[in-house]
Each structure stands twice: as structure tokens, then as C-alpha cells.
Design an enzyme around this catalytic site. Structure first.
Site, PDB file in Angstrom:
ATOM      1  N   LYS A  85      34.827  49.559  45.490  1.00 34.64           N
ATOM      2  CA  LYS A  85      34.419  48.367  46.241  1.00 34.64           C
ATOM      3  C   LYS A  85      35.538  47.330  46.340  1.00 34.64           C
ATOM      4  O   LYS A  85      35.461  46.407  47.158  1.00 34.64           O
ATOM      5  CB  LYS A  85      33.170  47.734  45.627  1.00 34.64           C
ATOM      6  CG  LYS A  85      33.358  47.110  44.260  1.00 34.64           C
ATOM      7  CD  LYS A  85      32.068  46.474  43.772  1.00 34.64           C
ATOM      8  CE  LYS A  85      32.244  45.806  42.419  1.00 34.64           C
ATOM      9  NZ  LYS A  85      31.014  45.154  41.954  1.00 34.64           N
ATOM     10  N   ASP A  86      36.601  47.465  45.512  1.00 31.05           N
ATOM     11  CA  ASP A  86      37.725  46.534  45.571  1.00 31.05           C
ATOM     12  C   ASP A  86      38.710  46.860  46.685  1.00 31.05           C
ATOM     13  O   ASP A  86      39.598  46.051  46.991  1.00 31.05           O
ATOM     14  CB  ASP A  86      38.494  46.524  44.243  1.00 31.05           C
ATOM     15  CG  ASP A  86      37.714  45.869  43.111  1.00 31.05           C
ATOM     16  OD1 ASP A  86      36.769  45.112  43.405  1.00 31.05           O
ATOM     17  OD2 ASP A  86      38.062  46.121  41.942  1.00 31.05           O
ATOM     18  N   ARG A 133      27.730  38.111  47.976  1.00 32.03           N
ATOM     19  CA  ARG A 133      26.571  38.934  48.324  1.00 32.03           C
ATOM     20  C   ARG A 133      25.419  38.664  47.371  1.00 32.03           C
ATOM     21  O   ARG A 133      24.257  38.498  47.801  1.00 32.03           O
ATOM     22  CB  ARG A 133      26.964  40.424  48.254  1.00 32.03           C
ATOM     23  CG  ARG A 133      25.774  41.376  48.312  1.00 32.03           C
ATOM     24  CD  ARG A 133      26.196  42.797  47.943  1.00 32.03           C
ATOM     25  NE  ARG A 133      26.737  42.894  46.592  1.00 32.03           N
ATOM     26  CZ  ARG A 133      26.008  43.047  45.488  1.00 32.03           C
ATOM     27  NH1 ARG A 133      24.693  43.109  45.569  1.00 32.03           N
ATOM     28  NH2 ARG A 133      26.573  43.131  44.303  1.00 32.03           N
ATOM     29  N   ARG A 134      25.701  38.607  46.070  1.00 33.70           N
ATOM     30  CA  ARG A 134      24.637  38.348  45.101  1.00 33.70           C
ATOM     31  C   ARG A 134      24.126  36.917  45.223  1.00 33.70           C
ATOM     32  O   ARG A 134      22.923  36.673  45.118  1.00 33.70           O
ATOM     33  CB  ARG A 134      25.142  38.600  43.680  1.00 33.70           C
ATOM     34  CG  ARG A 134      25.470  40.062  43.375  1.00 33.70           C
ATOM     35  CD  ARG A 134      25.845  40.237  41.918  1.00 33.70           C
ATOM     36  NE  ARG A 134      26.287  41.597  41.626  1.00 33.70           N
ATOM     37  CZ  ARG A 134      27.453  41.904  41.082  1.00 33.70           C
ATOM     38  NH1 ARG A 134      28.314  40.944  40.766  1.00 33.70           N
ATOM     39  NH2 ARG A 134      27.782  43.149  40.845  1.00 33.70           N
ATOM     40  N   ARG A 151      33.978  33.644  37.180  1.00 36.77           N
ATOM     41  CA  ARG A 151      35.018  34.671  37.132  1.00 36.77           C
ATOM     42  C   ARG A 151      35.128  35.164  35.702  1.00 36.77           C
ATOM     43  O   ARG A 151      34.551  34.600  34.791  1.00 36.77           O
ATOM     44  CB  ARG A 151      36.380  34.065  37.541  1.00 36.77           C
ATOM     45  CG  ARG A 151      36.650  33.901  39.029  1.00 36.77           C
ATOM     46  CD  ARG A 151      36.925  35.179  39.776  1.00 36.77           C
ATOM     47  NE  ARG A 151      37.917  36.065  39.177  1.00 36.77           N
ATOM     48  CZ  ARG A 151      39.224  36.016  39.413  1.00 36.77           C
ATOM     49  NH1 ARG A 151      39.712  35.092  40.221  1.00 36.77           N
ATOM     50  NH2 ARG A 151      40.040  36.883  38.856  1.00 36.77           N
ATOM     51  N   ARG A 157      31.797  37.033  30.964  1.00 41.16           N
ATOM     52  CA  ARG A 157      30.620  36.605  31.731  1.00 41.16           C
ATOM     53  C   ARG A 157      29.354  36.654  30.881  1.00 41.16           C
ATOM     54  O   ARG A 157      28.561  35.712  30.879  1.00 41.16           O
ATOM     55  CB  ARG A 157      30.464  37.475  32.980  1.00 41.16           C
ATOM     56  CG  ARG A 157      31.613  37.333  33.973  1.00 41.16           C
ATOM     57  CD  ARG A 157      31.365  38.127  35.238  1.00 41.16           C
ATOM     58  NE  ARG A 157      32.550  38.154  36.080  1.00 41.16           N
ATOM     59  CZ  ARG A 157      32.549  38.385  37.384  1.00 41.16           C
ATOM     60  NH1 ARG A 157      31.404  38.611  38.007  1.00 41.16           N
ATOM     61  NH2 ARG A 157      33.668  38.401  38.080  1.00 41.16           N
ATOM     62  N   CYS A 248      34.994  42.160  50.784  1.00 39.71           N
ATOM     63  CA  CYS A 248      34.183  42.020  49.578  1.00 39.71           C
ATOM     64  C   CYS A 248      33.731  40.587  49.343  1.00 39.71           C
ATOM     65  O   CYS A 248      32.866  40.338  48.510  1.00 39.71           O
ATOM     66  CB  CYS A 248      34.947  42.542  48.359  1.00 39.71           C
ATOM     67  SG  CYS A 248      36.380  41.552  47.909  1.00 39.71           S
TER      68      CYS A 248
END
Length: 317
Positions: A85-86, A133-134, A151, A157, A248
């Protein structure tokens, strides 16, 4: 499979984060098991690793891969393992994705205080995530959550969640389940989010093993890790993203699954575009043969664009 007598060491370029190294080591071990070729990891620092700025401010897609791809093209390393996805959706001249290994569960996961699920978090709860997106999809649920950008690596996190990493300044974080799986952190998950609530990012949970196009030996060795179903799903999801001309840092979600259809295996693709403030969204689905994966993705993107996806991507929080 017969183990070959190949003995020359392959140099695998990887980011230095624990997740990147874990993913790369797993691929290295799989290559060695399948071919007999030893593989050594070569740490590479990327622009995304150096800067504390949000990904969108750094230019979005590609900030975690440009330095590694440069090392590949210069011959400093022989292959690289990326979180698929990156990667930018456009192909990189001179490089090829030689294998897409079996994919981990692509769904998102919640790590919340006191073992709470998303629906149990009270209004006003602070939920951290690094993905627009989230952010968009969580806001669209209408739960009254305070979704904040964060980040850092997985443990950083999770450490911001009260009760997980004391004292903590967040009530929960949303992360990719695949990363937690690979790091052995599944026990921290308080809920795996249903795609009907939060649809995953295109190619989430998938790895891309890349090498120089002209390096036939390395391409052949890597190719033994290929998973055809994972490749088809990722192709469909990423062609949707490409046709939407999004990266992304855009609030685009896409999730493909392979299921047995009337005439054999069939690909079922869902996608959505959600305004970053959660005020509106368009969703759609399509199905068809695995061989048509990219075309299915483009067709679904065209449908979403006809229904206003471009306008939703332009909404600012």
C-alpha cells in the site's frame, strides 16, 4: 520443491522499523527455504523515516520507498520488500514486482482502553490514526469520536492509548491488523473492524517483493513466493486507486476477495470514497474473473467517479 544449489547472497533493502525488518526477514527466510539462496538485510533510511511531518505533507505516496528503489536501481541491493500500500500506483521504470506473497488479513483493527470496541467508546473519545481514509470513515460512522492524526511506529501508537501505554493521551488507535499479526501483537486488539464499517486501504496486508527487471536470476528466485490470488486482489484494488488518480493520502478504500463462483474462482471487489469530514460517501462493488482484475478495478472507479467521487476527495476537514 527441490532446493537449488544457488549460494550467492542476495542483498535485501529494507526500512529500519521493526515492522519493516520483520516483514523483510520473513520474506528472506522464505526465499532461502524455497531456493537455498542466503539473504542479508540492508537497512535503508527513507524520507518518510526522517521526517515527523504527516505523510500528506511529505508528498504522500512513495515517501517510504523512493530511497530503497534508488538503491535497487543503483545495484546497492538486489531486492526489496515493501508494504504494497506504500507504493505509487505507477510502475517504476527498470523495476518489477517479482512476487506478491500470501496476504495477511487486510482489515483494520482497534486497540482501545479498557478492552472497548468501537461502538462502546463514548462520544468525544480521542481515536488516533495516520490515514485520511480511516479518519473519513470513522467520522462517517457518526459516533461522535474525536479522530486525531498521529505518526510513529506500531508500538509508539499503541503506547499513546490510556491503559496500554501509561499515561496515554488517546482512548484508542486504529491500525492495520496485518502489521499487528506480523509483530506478534494480536493480543492488543480489542476489535477487528468489519469492512462494512471501515473498508481497508487498497493492498493493505499485502507485500510487494521488487527487483530489477533485467535481473533474471533474482526474479526467478523471488517468483517462487508468488500467490496468484493475492496478486489478483491487489491488482483490482490498486487499479481502482489509479483510475481515481488518488494516492495513499486520499480517503479511498478498496477490498477484493476471491470466492468460488458459478464457473470457478471469482473476484469480488468493493470500494468507497469518503469525504474527509465524514459528511458523505460513495460506495460500489463489482465481480468477475481473476484474469480481469485490473479492468474490474477501473470499471468500479469509473462508477464511483460518475457518482461524485472526485468532489468528495476534494473536501477538506
Amino acid at each position: 520443491m527441490t532446493t537449488s544449489t544457488v549460494t550467492a547472497t542476495l542483498r535485501l533493502g529494507t526500512r529500519g522499523s521493526e515492522l519493516a525488518r520483520t516483514q523483510s526477514q520473513a520474506v528472506a527466510d522464505a526465499i532461502t527455504a524455497a531456493t537455498g539462496a542466503p539473504v542479508e538485510l540492508v537497512p535503508i533510511v527513507t524520507e518518510g523515516d526522517r521526517s515527523p511531518a504527516a505523510i500528506a505533507q511529505l508528498g504522500g505516496t512513495g515517501v517510504f520507498v523512493a530511497a530503497i528503489r534508488r538503491a535497487l536501481l543503483e545495484g546497492t541491493v538486489d531486492l526489496a520488500v515493501h508494504s504494497y500500500k506504500d507504493l505509487p500506483t505507477a510502475a517504476e521504470p527498470g523495476l518489477t514486482i517479482a512476487a506478491v506473497p500470501r496476504r495477511e488479513d487486510p482489515r483494520d483493527a482497534l486497540v482501545a482502553r479498557d478492552g472497548l470496541t468501537l461502538g462502546e467508546l463514548p462520544p468525544g473519545s480521542k481515536v488516533g490514526t495516520g490515514a485520511p481514509r480511516r479518519v473519513a470513515q470513522l467520522r462517517a460512522l457518526g459516533l461522535g469520536l474525536d479522530v486525531v492524526p498521529i505518526r510513529g511506529n506500531v508500538d509508539t501508537r499503541m503506547g499513546r492509548v490510556r491503559g496500554v501505554g501509561e499515561p496515554g493521551d488517546l482512548d484508542a488507535v486504529v491500525l492495520a491488523r496485518a502489521g499487528l499479526t506480523r509483530l506478534g501483537r494480536l493480543g492488543a486488539i480489542t476489535e477487528t473492524l468489519d469492512p462494512l464499517q471501515v473498508l481497508p486501504a487498497p493492498a493493505q496486508g499485502a507485500l510487494a517483493v521488487e527487483c530489477r527487471t533485467g535481473d533474471a536470476r533474482t526474479r526467478e528466485l523471488i517468483g517462487r513466493l508468488e500467490d496468484a490470488s493475492a496478486r489478483a486482489c491487489v491488482a483490482a484494488e490498486r487499479s481502482t486507486l489509479a483510475a481515481l488518480e488518488a494516492g495513499c493520502s486520499a480517503p479511498v478504500a478498496a477490498y477484493a476477495e476471491v470466492a468460488e463462483g458459478e464457473h470457478g474462482p471469482e473476484l469480488f471487489l468493493r470500494a468507497s470514497v469518503t469525504a474527509i469530514d465524514g459528511s458523505d460517501a460513495v460506495r460500489g462493488s463489482v465481480s468477475g474473473p481473476l484474469a480481469d482484475a485490473a479492468a474490474l478495478g477501473r470499471a468500479l472507479a469509473d462508477e464511483l467517479l460518475d457518482r461524485g467521487a472526485a468532489e468528495l476527495m476534494a473536501v477538506r476537514s
